[in-house]
Design a protein around this motif. Sequence first.
Motif, PDB file in Angstrom:
ATOM      1  N   VAL A 281       0.835  -1.195   0.000  1.00 17.17           N
ATOM      2  CA  VAL A 281       0.000   0.000   0.000  1.00 17.17           C
ATOM      3  C   VAL A 281       0.875   1.251   0.000  1.00 17.17           C
ATOM      4  CG1 VAL A 281      -1.770   1.304   1.234  1.00 17.17           C
ATOM      5  CG2 VAL A 281      -1.852  -1.191   1.210  1.00 17.17           C
ATOM      6  N   VAL A 282       0.590   2.172  -0.905  1.00 17.10           N
ATOM      7  CA  VAL A 282       1.312   3.436  -0.989  1.00 17.10           C
ATOM      8  C   VAL A 282       0.445   4.530  -0.368  1.00 17.10           C
ATOM      9  CG1 VAL A 282       2.396   5.123  -2.520  1.00 17.10           C
ATOM     10  CG2 VAL A 282       2.456   2.678  -3.103  1.00 17.10           C
ATOM     11  N   THR A 283       1.017   5.309   0.523  1.00  8.67           N
ATOM     12  CA  THR A 283       0.283   6.399   1.179  1.00  8.67           C
ATOM     13  C   THR A 283       1.039   7.714   1.006  1.00  8.67           C
ATOM     14  OG1 THR A 283       1.388   6.019   3.304  1.00  8.67           O
ATOM     15  CG2 THR A 283      -0.691   4.841   2.908  1.00  8.67           C
ATOM     16  N   ALA A 284       0.349   8.792   1.309  1.00  7.92           N
ATOM     17  CA  ALA A 284       0.962  10.121   1.279  1.00  7.92           C
ATOM     18  C   ALA A 284       0.666  10.819   2.595  1.00  7.92           C
ATOM     19  CB  ALA A 284       0.415  10.938   0.109  1.00  7.92           C
ATOM     20  N   ARG A 285       1.576  11.666   3.021  1.00 10.09           N
ATOM     21  CA  ARG A 285       1.374  12.424   4.252  1.00 10.09           C
ATOM     22  C   ARG A 285       0.759  13.779   3.925  1.00 10.09           C
ATOM     23  NH1 ARG A 285       3.044  10.272   8.822  1.00 10.09           N
ATOM     24  NH2 ARG A 285       4.438   8.477   8.728  1.00 10.09           N
ATOM     25  N   ALA A 286      -0.071  14.248   4.830  1.00  8.63           N
ATOM     26  CA  ALA A 286      -0.813  15.483   4.584  1.00  8.63           C
ATOM     27  C   ALA A 286       0.096  16.685   4.388  1.00  8.63           C
ATOM     28  CB  ALA A 286      -1.779  15.743   5.744  1.00  8.63           C
ATOM     29  N   LYS A 287       1.318  16.611   4.884  1.00  7.27           N
ATOM     30  CA  LYS A 287       2.229  17.750   4.776  1.00  7.27           C
ATOM     31  C   LYS A 287       3.100  17.704   3.523  1.00  7.27           C
ATOM     32  CE  LYS A 287       2.390  18.728   9.732  1.00  7.27           C
ATOM     33  NZ  LYS A 287       3.231  18.896  10.944  1.00  7.27           N
ATOM     34  N   ASP A 309      -1.966  11.304   8.560  1.00  8.12           N
ATOM     35  CA  ASP A 309      -1.334  12.350   9.368  1.00  8.12           C
ATOM     36  C   ASP A 309      -0.046  11.814   9.981  1.00  8.12           C
ATOM     37  OD1 ASP A 309      -2.080  10.724  11.479  1.00  8.12           O
ATOM     38  OD2 ASP A 309      -3.754  11.996  12.111  1.00  8.12           O
ATOM     39  N   ASP A 310       0.556  12.583  10.868  1.00  5.71           N
ATOM     40  CA  ASP A 310       1.845  12.188  11.447  1.00  5.71           C
ATOM     41  C   ASP A 310       1.749  10.924  12.290  1.00  5.71           C
ATOM     42  OD1 ASP A 310       3.118  14.315  10.253  1.00  5.71           O
ATOM     43  OD2 ASP A 310       2.866  15.656  11.976  1.00  5.71           O
ATOM     44  N   ASP A 388      -7.258  -0.405  10.335  1.00  4.57           N
ATOM     45  CA  ASP A 388      -7.291  -1.228  11.544  1.00  4.57           C
ATOM     46  C   ASP A 388      -8.083  -0.504  12.632  1.00  4.57           C
ATOM     47  OD1 ASP A 388      -5.638   0.761  12.550  1.00  4.57           O
ATOM     48  OD2 ASP A 388      -3.811  -0.468  12.495  1.00  4.57           O
ATOM     49  N   GLU A 389      -8.018  -1.024  13.851  1.00  4.81           N
ATOM     50  CA  GLU A 389      -8.817  -0.448  14.934  1.00  4.81           C
ATOM     51  C   GLU A 389      -8.352   0.947  15.325  1.00  4.81           C
ATOM     52  OE1 GLU A 389      -5.634  -3.175  16.691  1.00  4.81           O
ATOM     53  OE2 GLU A 389      -7.042  -3.137  14.997  1.00  4.81           O
ATOM     54  N   HIS A 390      -7.139   1.330  14.889  1.00  4.96           N
ATOM     55  CA  HIS A 390      -6.624   2.666  15.186  1.00  4.96           C
ATOM     56  C   HIS A 390      -6.756   3.610  13.986  1.00  4.96           C
ATOM     57  CE1 HIS A 390      -5.052   1.046  18.913  1.00  4.96           C
ATOM     58  NE2 HIS A 390      -4.379   0.121  18.249  1.00  4.96           N
ATOM     59  N   GLU A 391      -7.514   3.176  12.975  1.00  6.36           N
ATOM     60  CA  GLU A 391      -7.750   3.950  11.760  1.00  6.36           C
ATOM     61  C   GLU A 391      -6.480   4.175  10.952  1.00  6.36           C
ATOM     62  OE1 GLU A 391     -10.432   7.289  11.940  1.00  6.36           O
ATOM     63  OE2 GLU A 391     -11.183   6.644  13.883  1.00  6.36           O
ATOM     64  N   ARG A 392      -5.539   3.242  11.074  1.00  6.80           N
ATOM     65  CA  ARG A 392      -4.336   3.271  10.244  1.00  6.80           C
ATOM     66  C   ARG A 392      -4.567   2.438   8.990  1.00  6.80           C
ATOM     67  NH1 ARG A 392      -0.393   1.753  15.187  1.00  6.80           N
ATOM     68  NH2 ARG A 392      -1.873   0.025  15.102  1.00  6.80           N
ATOM     69  N   VAL A 393      -4.006   2.886   7.887  1.00  7.67           N
ATOM     70  CA  VAL A 393      -4.233   2.228   6.598  1.00  7.67           C
ATOM     71  C   VAL A 393      -3.507   0.888   6.548  1.00  7.67           C
ATOM     72  CG1 VAL A 393      -3.972   2.404   4.093  1.00  7.67           C
ATOM     73  CG2 VAL A 393      -4.477   4.450   5.443  1.00  7.67           C
ATOM     74  N   VAL A 394      -4.262  -0.162   6.228  1.00 12.67           N
ATOM     75  CA  VAL A 394      -3.662  -1.487   6.050  1.00 12.67           C
ATOM     76  C   VAL A 394      -3.959  -2.059   4.671  1.00 12.67           C
ATOM     77  CG1 VAL A 394      -3.686  -2.039   8.511  1.00 12.67           C
ATOM     78  CG2 VAL A 394      -5.671  -2.625   7.096  1.00 12.67           C
TER      79      VAL A 394
END
Length: 414
Positions: A281-287, A309-310, A388-394
């Motif tokens: 999975v490729v993600t981008a940071r808001a900053k 986010d961070d 996941d349960e912490h709303e992190r992308v999996v």
Amino acid sequence: SQSSVAGNAAPMESRSIYSGHFTPTTLSASGSSIDLTGGGQHQDEQDLRNMSAQQQAMAPSGSSSGLLNEREVVRRAGREAISNFLDGHTCFSVLRASGKVVVFDTRIPIQLAFYALVEHDMQCAPLWDSSTRQFVGLLTVTDFIDVLRYYRRTKGDVSTLATRSISEILSDGNIVASVLVRHVPKCGRRDSAAGQAVAASSHHTTFLSASADTTLKQACRLLHNYSLDFLPIILPEDMRCLATITYTNILAHLVTHFREQRRLFDDTVYDLGIGTYNEDVVTARAKETLAEVLHTMHVNGLSAIPVIDDSGKVVGVYSRSDITFLAAATDAEDAVSNLDLTLEVLMSQRRTDVTTPDALHTCSKAHTLQSIFEYFAQWKFNRLIVVDEHERVVGVVSARDLVAYFLEHDTAMQ
């Protein structure tokens, strides 16, 4: 804004795999709920055992590969059922009762073409070569954005886009090689290797289309095998372009018209291998700046990317076709300078809600294919972000991934 399969924004009713018929009261399409379970009837366990026994009887004596468990029998039956549905419907059945098509002559300025796409709320348009009197390719909103990226990097005179024709831009080897070259996306863990091996033809110079009487299965093969985002539908008698269809259009037709009495879709999308997960999975940071994110999506062949986010929590989705930074620009030079804005700033400026196809929609690895279909029936999303349960992308499950899964039946039969 955000909606979720499991969350406060759009709650999904839960049920056990072996419970009675589930009637989705909150998820519907065109006023009626999608029914993949036959109006309350479902295949009982004895029928499934019979199916498994038939499969085993067909296998060669002593062949361990023929001893399929009941779950695999059900999965194959589900793929075959939808594969047969796609084979029984044509592209014409997907088209709306009324609509519009924009076609560009390759001689018009590319900037004018872009503004026409925006004005008519179109993602792409077929390209017509008047000298050869035939369609020669497609122009998309993202193509113009990529051309702006080229001018930013080379510090070229962006004002020339007001006069440079589409054909001139697409014949510029430097532009094509740097920002318009195709990159094939990964197709998920089931067939990522096969997806990388697909030779992607350029939609700028190759016009791949289907006739109105082409089956949806054949259309899906074209979309998948050539890694297309759009497929023009043509009347071959007079070369009229009726529309361009996408994976989302085909799925919308499927969830509206498909009916099935057997319970065939109770496995989770993760167990079925539908989507892309974990390290792929490729993600981008808001900053990050828009220029950085667009480059990341380009080299990875992505049409959209989850934004985090961070802390790693998903906060949105950014699509390559998002024109917020262009709408806020006063001229072409201003548009190029806006490429240095961060996603955080741009996402605060755009106006979307959960009905927008590229809005943030989330699910978990535990959601079944049945529940995903029911959710799609309401929101018609382009992709789901798996968290996941912490709303992190999996993971990410796209409309393309869902359709590709049902093409596996054909691949296994060939």
